[in-house]
Design a protein around this motif. Structure first.
Motif: not given
Length: 114
Positions: A43-45, A49-53, A56-59, A66-68
């Motif tokens: 759940f935490l992942r 996920a939006p923040e990491a996208c 980190v990935e600048h996407g 629900w994906r980058c």
């Protein structure tokens, strides 16, 4: 310490059985908490996920799938309960807490009868 009282029947006295019961309870609680921690991590992942996208990935995060994505996506306000894995994590943690409390109370009640 593990000797029977004089008024206690010898047939009811089983220190080995007590240890086995304790070991089985501990193993069951460990398995239940393992599932709860796994569900909470999934759940935490998904929650982060939006923040990491974005960071980190600048996407751009695709909230429908629900994906980058590298394509520009529209922002969709998502409630916490709509994040994938929320209900599984919530139910798993509540079951783990409930069964932990229940087994502790049963163990305390069992030891009070001795």
């Amino acid at each position: 310490m593990d000797e029977p009282r004089k008024d206690e029947k010898l047939a009811n006295f089983t220190p080995r059985n007590t240890r086995v019961t304790w070991l089985l309870r501990s193993a069951a609680i460990a398995c239940i908490w393992g599932v709860a921690i796994y569900a909470l991590s999934k759940f935490l992942r998904a929650y982060w996920a939006p923040e990491a996208c974005l960071d980190v990935e600048h996407g751009s995060f695709d909230y429908r799938n629900w994906r980058c994505s590298q394509e520009q996506q529209d922002y969709i306000d998502t409630a916490l309960k709509d994040v994938p894995g929320f209900w599984f994590a919530l139910i798993a943690v509540l079951i783990a807490i409930g069964l932990t409390v229940l087994t502790r109370r049963l163990a305390n009640a069992e030891s009070a009868h001795r």
